[in-house]
Design a protein around this motif. Structure first.
Motif: not given
Ligand SMILES: [Fe+2]
Length: 172
Positions: A41, A44, A56, A60
């Motif tokens: 994260k 990201h 990016h 996830d």
């Molecule tokens: Fe996000």
């Protein structure tokens, strides 16, 4: 007072000694994957540069999958009579590696660093499979299934930092 020791029961047919050893291995894998899902994260949020959106958005689903793996491991620890630890302090106290050290950074720099993170996590998952093969086939199977997915994620990462001749950009 809370209790952080093993329960008096474990899975039927598993000796309490083997249950204890299995829990120790699984606790280490739990720390590694809790750390990994937070680090994914962090990347990201902080990755910049060409291919931003692809990287990016690649991360996830990895966060979601790794988070699901932590749940599976933690519940296996509880099933065996152990006490899964999910607090931030337990992660920091239980890990043997340094915190991920790039803040805002270019795609290539983050992915070279993430490849190194996966080297550690996946290499240790493989070692865990070897240890578990001697003591608990169910946990061995669980970690084996996870490793197939983790190795595929590392391939996604490496595909961004690989040359056509098959060499990788390195951490150092
Ligand atoms: Fe996000």
């Amino acid at each position: 007072m809370s209790n952080s020791t093993m329960a008096e029961f474990t899975a039927p047919g598993l000796s309490s000694d083997d249950a204890k050893k299995t829990v120790q291995v699984l606790e280490q894998r739990l720390v590694a994957l809790l750390d990994l899902q937070l680090t994914l994260k962090h990347i990201h949020w902080n990755v910049v540069g060409p291919n931003f959106i692809g990287v990016h958005e690649m991360l996830d689903p990895q966060v979601d999958a790794v988070r699901a793996m932590t749940d599976t491991i933690a519940e296996r620890v509880a099933t065996l009579g152990g006490v899964p630890k999910g607090t931030p302090k337990a992660i920091v106290d239980g890990r043997s590696w340094d915190d991920y050290n790039i803040g805002k950074g270019m795609v290539t720099d983050h992915l070279v660093a993430l490849d190194a993170v996966y080297n550690g996590v996946n290499g240790d998952h493989r070692k865990a499979i070897e240890t578990l093969s001697e003591i608990d086939a169910v946990s061995e199977d669980m970690i084996t299934g996870q490793l197939a997915e983790l190795e595929q994620f590392q391939w996604f990462v490496r595909a961004h930092i690989e040359s056509a001749s098959g060499s990788l950009k390195n951490d150092k």
